[in-house]
Design a protein around this motif. Structure first.
Motif, PDB file in Angstrom:
ATOM      1  N   GLU A 178       0.832  -1.212   0.000  1.00 54.94           N
ATOM      2  CA  GLU A 178       0.000   0.000   0.000  1.00 54.94           C
ATOM      3  C   GLU A 178       0.860   1.253   0.000  1.00 54.94           C
ATOM      4  O   GLU A 178       0.594   2.205  -0.722  1.00 54.94           O
ATOM      5  N   LEU A 179       1.892   1.229   0.864  1.00 56.04           N
ATOM      6  CA  LEU A 179       2.737   2.415   1.022  1.00 56.04           C
ATOM      7  C   LEU A 179       3.411   2.757  -0.295  1.00 56.04           C
ATOM      8  O   LEU A 179       3.463   3.917  -0.712  1.00 56.04           O
ATOM      9  N   ARG A 180       3.899   1.710  -0.954  1.00 56.95           N
ATOM     10  CA  ARG A 180       4.576   1.934  -2.224  1.00 56.95           C
ATOM     11  C   ARG A 180       3.579   2.499  -3.248  1.00 56.95           C
ATOM     12  O   ARG A 180       3.887   3.438  -3.983  1.00 56.95           O
ATOM     13  N   ARG A 181       2.382   1.949  -3.240  1.00 57.79           N
ATOM     14  CA  ARG A 181       1.358   2.416  -4.171  1.00 57.79           C
ATOM     15  C   ARG A 181       1.021   3.889  -3.906  1.00 57.79           C
ATOM     16  O   ARG A 181       0.929   4.704  -4.816  1.00 57.79           O
ATOM     17  N   ILE A 182       0.860   4.222  -2.595  1.00 61.29           N
ATOM     18  CA  ILE A 182       0.532   5.605  -2.225  1.00 61.29           C
ATOM     19  C   ILE A 182       1.671   6.526  -2.637  1.00 61.29           C
ATOM     20  O   ILE A 182       1.468   7.622  -3.160  1.00 61.29           O
ATOM     21  N   HIS A 183       2.897   6.063  -2.419  1.00 64.79           N
ATOM     22  CA  HIS A 183       4.056   6.873  -2.813  1.00 64.79           C
ATOM     23  C   HIS A 183       4.040   7.136  -4.320  1.00 64.79           C
ATOM     24  O   HIS A 183       4.220   8.274  -4.762  1.00 64.79           O
ATOM     25  N   ASP A 184       3.778   6.093  -5.059  1.00 68.37           N
ATOM     26  CA  ASP A 184       3.775   6.266  -6.508  1.00 68.37           C
ATOM     27  C   ASP A 184       2.645   7.184  -6.949  1.00 68.37           C
ATOM     28  O   ASP A 184       2.795   7.963  -7.886  1.00 68.37           O
ATOM     29  N   ALA A 185       1.501   7.108  -6.242  1.00 69.63           N
ATOM     30  CA  ALA A 185       0.361   7.949  -6.605  1.00 69.63           C
ATOM     31  C   ALA A 185       0.612   9.414  -6.278  1.00 69.63           C
ATOM     32  O   ALA A 185       0.175  10.297  -7.007  1.00 69.63           O
ATOM     33  N   THR A 186       1.302   9.690  -5.168  1.00 72.01           N
ATOM     34  CA  THR A 186       1.476  11.082  -4.755  1.00 72.01           C
ATOM     35  C   THR A 186       2.787  11.655  -5.238  1.00 72.01           C
ATOM     36  O   THR A 186       2.924  12.867  -5.377  1.00 72.01           O
ATOM     37  N   GLY A 187       3.784  10.813  -5.427  1.00 68.28           N
ATOM     38  CA  GLY A 187       5.082  11.283  -5.881  1.00 68.28           C
ATOM     39  C   GLY A 187       5.864  12.044  -4.821  1.00 68.28           C
ATOM     40  O   GLY A 187       6.815  12.758  -5.146  1.00 68.28           O
ATOM     41  N   VAL A 188       5.487  11.887  -3.574  1.00 65.56           N
ATOM     42  CA  VAL A 188       6.186  12.646  -2.545  1.00 65.56           C
ATOM     43  C   VAL A 188       7.505  11.953  -2.198  1.00 65.56           C
ATOM     44  O   VAL A 188       7.584  10.724  -2.108  1.00 65.56           O
ATOM     45  N   THR A 189       8.556  12.733  -2.054  1.00 62.39           N
ATOM     46  CA  THR A 189       9.861  12.196  -1.653  1.00 62.39           C
ATOM     47  C   THR A 189       9.702  11.567  -0.273  1.00 62.39           C
ATOM     48  O   THR A 189       9.219  12.217   0.654  1.00 62.39           O
ATOM     49  N   THR A 190      10.102  10.319  -0.149  1.00 63.75           N
ATOM     50  CA  THR A 190       9.779   9.570   1.045  1.00 63.75           C
ATOM     51  C   THR A 190      11.034   8.959   1.656  1.00 63.75           C
ATOM     52  O   THR A 190      11.890   8.439   0.932  1.00 63.75           O
ATOM     53  N   ILE A 191      11.157   9.070   2.973  1.00 63.33           N
ATOM     54  CA  ILE A 191      12.273   8.418   3.669  1.00 63.33           C
ATOM     55  C   ILE A 191      11.697   7.511   4.742  1.00 63.33           C
ATOM     56  O   ILE A 191      10.943   7.959   5.612  1.00 63.33           O
ATOM     57  N   LEU A 192      12.064   6.242   4.666  1.00 59.68           N
ATOM     58  CA  LEU A 192      11.547   5.246   5.588  1.00 59.68           C
ATOM     59  C   LEU A 192      12.702   4.755   6.468  1.00 59.68           C
ATOM     60  O   LEU A 192      13.744   4.355   5.948  1.00 59.68           O
ATOM     61  N   VAL A 193      12.492   4.812   7.770  1.00 61.93           N
ATOM     62  CA  VAL A 193      13.499   4.279   8.688  1.00 61.93           C
ATOM     63  C   VAL A 193      13.064   2.894   9.122  1.00 61.93           C
ATOM     64  O   VAL A 193      11.925   2.693   9.530  1.00 61.93           O
ATOM     65  N   THR A 194      13.956   1.913   8.982  1.00 56.33           N
ATOM     66  CA  THR A 194      13.595   0.559   9.383  1.00 56.33           C
ATOM     67  C   THR A 194      14.846  -0.225   9.759  1.00 56.33           C
ATOM     68  O   THR A 194      15.957   0.118   9.331  1.00 56.33           O
ATOM     69  N   HIS A 195      14.656  -1.234  10.558  1.00 52.22           N
ATOM     70  CA  HIS A 195      15.787  -2.122  10.838  1.00 52.22           C
ATOM     71  C   HIS A 195      15.580  -3.460  10.131  1.00 52.22           C
ATOM     72  O   HIS A 195      16.350  -4.376  10.285  1.00 52.22           O
ATOM     73  N   ASP A 196      14.495  -3.537   9.350  1.00 49.42           N
ATOM     74  CA  ASP A 196      14.113  -4.779   8.696  1.00 49.42           C
ATOM     75  C   ASP A 196      14.610  -4.736   7.252  1.00 49.42           C
ATOM     76  O   ASP A 196      14.082  -3.977   6.432  1.00 49.42           O
ATOM     77  N   GLN A 197      15.648  -5.539   6.933  1.00 55.39           N
ATOM     78  CA  GLN A 197      16.278  -5.394   5.621  1.00 55.39           C
ATOM     79  C   GLN A 197      15.338  -5.809   4.513  1.00 55.39           C
ATOM     80  O   GLN A 197      15.359  -5.261   3.427  1.00 55.39           O
ATOM     81  N   GLU A 198      14.447  -6.761   4.773  1.00 55.68           N
ATOM     82  CA  GLU A 198      13.500  -7.208   3.756  1.00 55.68           C
ATOM     83  C   GLU A 198      12.567  -6.061   3.370  1.00 55.68           C
ATOM     84  O   GLU A 198      12.313  -5.791   2.196  1.00 55.68           O
ATOM     85  N   GLU A 199      12.079  -5.360   4.424  1.00 49.94           N
ATOM     86  CA  GLU A 199      11.190  -4.226   4.214  1.00 49.94           C
ATOM     87  C   GLU A 199      11.891  -3.145   3.394  1.00 49.94           C
ATOM     88  O   GLU A 199      11.329  -2.616   2.425  1.00 49.94           O
TER      89      GLU A 199
END
Lengths: 372, 282, 348
Positions: A178-199
């Motif tokens: 969903e997040l990826r889809r929303i990002h693609d729909a809005t085109g907003v520059t996005t930074i995600l912090v995670t410790h999960d390498q798969e994510e």
């Protein structure tokens, strides 16, 4: 919106949280800040959000000095692990908040706000939940509200701090898409912090892998996978086998086989420790096969894949990951030959390994491969 | 703070029933019996005499003074409690533990000591006594002293109510609101305050009850001037010492009434807090 | 600062009116207190001790009428009552008393000594050592005197418990202590006196801080078999609680002199000296002396004395000056911290 981060230092007491971080996010790019806890990724996010001030360094957004702006003025969307929804407001009110607190001059009309809320509810696929309170929603629904709320102000930058950390695995996977889809729909520059390498690898255009306040590598998921810049990157991104070798002309020579060295690009000749993935490990039961003689001690399943644990004569344990169909020919106790398709050098002729890779690998799951 | 009933066991078997009986009997003895005594004593010479107490100018003055003291002390403690709870719950700073201890101090200190502290500071022979005297400012044995004594005794009540709640709620909502462009005041008014409103009211209620009922600290600071510096509790004592038992108990009825009103309001508020904490729509 | 607030009426409610109007002025609450005295030229604060509550209620009413007829001005006398020692302490700490009417000269001496609010020779300024009425210490027993308590010696009978107030804080308590000590002296000097005091205070179950507290303990709460108290307090108790009690005069007691004084520094500041002096002088007038007798204090004017003579049994009384060498000495020996009372008092 191009984000330029240049030479950020940040120290907490004696602890250097950020030790010279520079990177650039292109307009509309999806970046993941990946790293173990204490690597500085959250501090970097807080600096971007205006919650922490760096000791040195600068941040520009489209050429504007971002650090000179207060958190309030930066117009960024923030999404927290624990959602941080306003618990006494309805979903619709939560989403409308950023618009309603604007000064009267720049505030949209009530109708415009209502329309925007509806639009965001639809975008995040929670239509019909506008009248609910956060407590009446599931975790996944809450995080959708949080994303919608952050997007309502049309942020110049969307920052997400471990947004899926509090969700169960199934919802996590679903929301990731969903997040990826929303990002693609809005085109907003996005930074995600995670410790999960798969994510991180799943979602991002580029992954920023951090360790001890520094960036280890920036690159596309494929780049990180194929050409890890350091042993740390390699060990952090997956399960790892370790074996001593002798490097000669770009090849690592083992007892019974040789494999090309991927990192470093031009390894010096001499003794070294080689790292390689279980999925880059071959087993051969043939009488004349090449490879290190090992004995199979354990086989366990994982979907269509099988993990085959082997023990070398020296006592080292090594793991091979094979498709079920290939694995069927092997059984516990069988003596076989083991070889690597390609390796990364950990130390000796290559670079030294930063930190304690064994521990880092072990922390990533029960299936982690033990070493040496 | 508030037990959720669904986590509790049902009263069943002899021991819980025994414990419950003991608890209720104890309450009846130490709260119910005095309340009944106060009322019977107050009405022992008829309703006329009872009501006459409230027509006494000294009684009216005492009521008025009590209201004024509460009207000053409660808002000040409210402001302080909010500021203290806010800084303790939302920031990390040196001396936080010390601040917490100091806030708690009046709870463990005899109110008489809380009163004497001000006498020591502002009394004619106190540290600032001479300077105040020269400046013509009176604190001790006047309204400011009574207010100070009341404030020091009631200072923990609101802060104590808010600190655990605000600590539990953390700063994320405020950060989210700030990042959405809300200013400090807006964040406080639209995010922080709604989250703590019931606890705040609860604290204000307790603070007010204590402020109006405080005896020890106020007694030290009042000077006991009839009709001028006697609050309602002090007035009760005066009437009692005058052998005006009906008057004393009639005045005490007001204080007891305040306690009952506080109790009822507190119960209602706790229901609301419970509703708020399960986050159902209000 | 005063001029800002001169619109306030100089009424006895001045401080409250000011507070009510000024409660918004939280930033400067001290302003409000400053008003109380300056804005009220026609009020007087009489800081007194517990058992005079009823007496001064009547005296103040009479004086108000007297002053009005003499000058045409209305005057309000405010009262503050506590234990005599506590009252003195409050005045030392800044309670703005215009006059003090305390239980014993020693307490006023403390004010003169520690706060220097009035001269050391204050007691010579008004007639009869500044004592407009006297009293003594008597016994109050239950009706019919079931334990046959007739004199000091009977207080030590087995099983008797005595109620009195703490001589460290209470004027009445001090007088009772000294009366008891004087009885002991008459039985065999200091040694006998100390022994008597030791044994007497062992029978005291509750040592209240004020005389009025002791009375309530005995009469209202029903503790103890006998109350050592002011003579006027004993009569008042009978008046309030009816015929459940009776007064017993011991063979000897003490001549208690509760003195009065103008607090010079305070009246000069409040500009109330004339009023304060008139108020105290009024206590020596026949009108006041009659009220004094009515409230069971012993008047000093012959007319009032004669009128109330039947109420006051004449018994031998020692004086503080003759038997104890004056209050300064008596306070130091008996009541100071670590003094004789502290040494002898061992609660059982």
């Amino acid at each position: 919106m191009t984000l330029t981060i240049d030479g950020i230092f940040k120290q907490f007491g004696q602890f250097p949280a950020l030790a010279g971080v520079s990177l650039e996010a292109r307009d509309g790019e999806f970046l993941s800040l990946l790293g173990p806890s204490g690597s500085g990724k959250t501090t970097l996010l807080r600096v971007l959000a205006g919650l922490d001030k760096p000791d040195h360094g600068c941040v520009f957004l489209d050429g504007v000095d971002f650090l000179a702006l207060s958190a309030r003025e930066r117009r960024i969307g923030l999404v927290f692990q624990q959602y941080a929804l306003f618990r006494h407001m309805t979903v619709a009110k939560n989403i409308a908040f950023g618009l309603e607190v604007r000064p009267r001059r720049s505030r949209p009309s009530a109708a415009a706000i209502k329309a925007r809320v509806e639009e965001l509810l639809a975008l995040t696929q929670i239509e019909g939940l506008g009248g609910r309170y956060p407590a009446q929603l599931s975790g996944g629904q809450r995080q959708r509200v949080a994303v919608a709320r952050a997007l309502a102000v049309e942020p110049r930058l969307l920052l997400l701090d471990e947004p899926f950390g509090a969700l169960d695995a199934k919802v996590r996977k679903e929301l990731r898409g969903e997040l990826r889809r929303i990002h693609d729909a809005t085109g907003v520059t996005t930074i995600l912090v995670t410790h999960d390498q798969e994510e991180a690898m799943d979602l991002a255009d580029r992954v920023v892998l951090m360790n001890q306040g520094r960036i280890e590598q920036i690159g596309s998921p494929a780049e990180l996978d194929q050409t890890p810049a350091s042993p740390f990157v390699f060990t952090f991104l997956g399960e790892t086998n370790r074996l001593n070798c002798e490097v000669l002309s770009g090849y690592a020579r083992f007892d019974g086989f040789a494999a090309p060295v991927v990192t470093p690009a031009r390894p010096a000749d001499g003794k070294a420790e080689a790292l390689f993935r279980p999925e880059d490990t071959r087993l051969d039961g043939g009488a004349h096969a090449e490879g290190l003689p090992v004995r199979i001690v354990e086989i366990h399943g994982r979907g269509s894949l099988r993990l085959i644990e082997c023990q070398a004569l020296s006592g080292h344990r090594l793991t091979a990951e094979l498709p079920e169909t290939l694995a069927a020919q092997f059984e516990v106790g069988q003596r076989v030959r083991l070889a690597a398709r390609r390796v990364v050098l950990a130390s000796g002729a290559g670079e030294t390994v930063a930190g304690d890779p064994v521990k880092l690998v072990a922390a990533k799951g029960p299936a982690a491969t033990s070493a040496i | 703070m508030i037990a959720r009933s669904h986590q509790l066991q049902r009263v069943d078997g002899p021991i819980p029933i025994l414990l419950l009986t003991v608890a209720l009997a104890w309450l009846a003895l130490i709260i119910g019996a005095p309340l009944v005594t106060v009322l019977t004593e107050a009405l022992s010479k008829g309703l006329e005499t009872f009501l006459a107490t409230y027509k006494e100018p000294d009684a009216l003055a005492a009521i008025r003074l009590t209201l004024i003291v509460a009207a000053i002390a409660v808002p000040l403690n409210c402001a302080f409690g909010l500021a203290a709870a806010w800084s303790i719950a939302k920031f990390d700073f040196q001396g936080k533990a010390l601040l917490l201890t100091i806030i708690d101090l009046p709870l463990s200190m005899s109110p008489v000591v809380s009163g004497l502290v001000w006498v020591l500071l502002f009394g004619a022979r106190g540290w600032f006594g001479h300077d105040l005297d020269v400046a013509g400012i009176k604190i001790i044995f006047a309204l400011p002293g009574i207010v100070l004594g009341t404030i020091i005794v009631t200072v923990p009540l609101i802060a104590r109510e808010l600190i655990p709640l605000m600590t539990e709620q953390g700063v994320d909502e405020e950060l989210a609101a700030t990042s959405l462009g809300a200013g400090g005041w807006t964040v406080f008014r639209r995010v922080t305050l709604p989250n703590i409103r019931w606890a705040l009211l609860h604290g204000v209620l307790l603070c007010n009850a204590r402020a109006m009922g405080e005896f020890g600290a106020v007694s030290v600071l009042s000077g006991h001037i009839r009709g001028m510096t006697e609050t309602l509790p002090l007035h009760v004592e005066s009437l009692y010492n005058d052998y005006d038992f009906v008057g004393a108990f009639a005045a005490a009825t007001l204080l007891a009434g305040l306690a009952v009103v506080t109790l009822v309001a507190k119960t209602v508020l706790e229901q609301l807090i419970r509703a708020a904490s399960t986050q159902k729509p209000a | 600062m005063t001029h800002i607030l001169t619109h306030l009426q100089p009424s006895r409610r001045g401080v409250l009116a000011a507070a009510a109007r000024g409660s918004a002025l939280i930033a400067a609450p001290s302003l409000l207190g400053g008003v109380a005295q300056a804005a009220s030229p026609l009020t007087l604060l009489n800081v007194s001790y517990d058992p005079t509550r009823e007496l001064y209620k009547d005296i103040n009413a009479a004086f108000g009428g007297y002053w009005k007829s003499k000058t045409g001005q209305a005057v309000t006398i405010n009262q503050s009552h506590s234990g005599s020692g506590a009252s003195a302490r409050a005045v030392i700490d800044g309670l703005q008393a215009d006059v003090v009417t305390l239980a014993l000269a020693g307490d006023i001496d403390e004010i003169a000594l520690r706060a220097k609010l009035l001269p050391a020779n204050w007691q010579s300024r008004l007639p009869n050592n500044s004592t407009p009425y006297t009293s003594t210490v008597v016994f109050l027993t239950h009706k019919g005197n079931p334990w046959k308590i007739h004199d000091w010696g009977d207080l030590l009978k087995p099983g008797i418990s005595v109620i009195t107030s703490n001589p460290k804080t209470s004027g009445g308590g001090r007088w009772a202590y000294l009366a008891a000590y004087a009885y002991g002296l008459s039985k065999g000097g200091d040694a006998a006196a100390r022994d008597y005091i030791t044994r007497l205070y062992q029978t005291v179950p509750v040592l209240d801080t004020g005389a009025r507290g002791s009375t309530t303990t005995f009469a209202k709460r029903g503790l103890g078999d006998v109350l050592l108290c002011w003579e006027n307090e004993a009569y008042l108790t009978i008046g309030e609680f009816g015929p459940n009690f009776q007064i017993v005069y011991p063979s000897r007691s003490i001549y208690a002199e509760p003195p009065v004084a103008v607090v010079d520094k305070n009246v000069d500041r409040h500009k109330t000296r004339a009023l304060a002096e008139a108020y105290l002088n009024f206590l020596y007038t026949p009108v006041a002396q009659d009220i004094i007798g009515k409230h069971h204090f012993r008047p000093i004017l012959p007319a009032a004395k004669a009128k109330y003579a039947s109420g006051f049994k004449q018994i031998p009384m020692v004086t503080v000056n003759d038997t104890f060498g004056g209050w300064t000495k008596a306070s130091k020996i008996h009541f100071a911290d670590g003094g004789l009372f502290d040494k002898l008092y061992k609660p059982s």
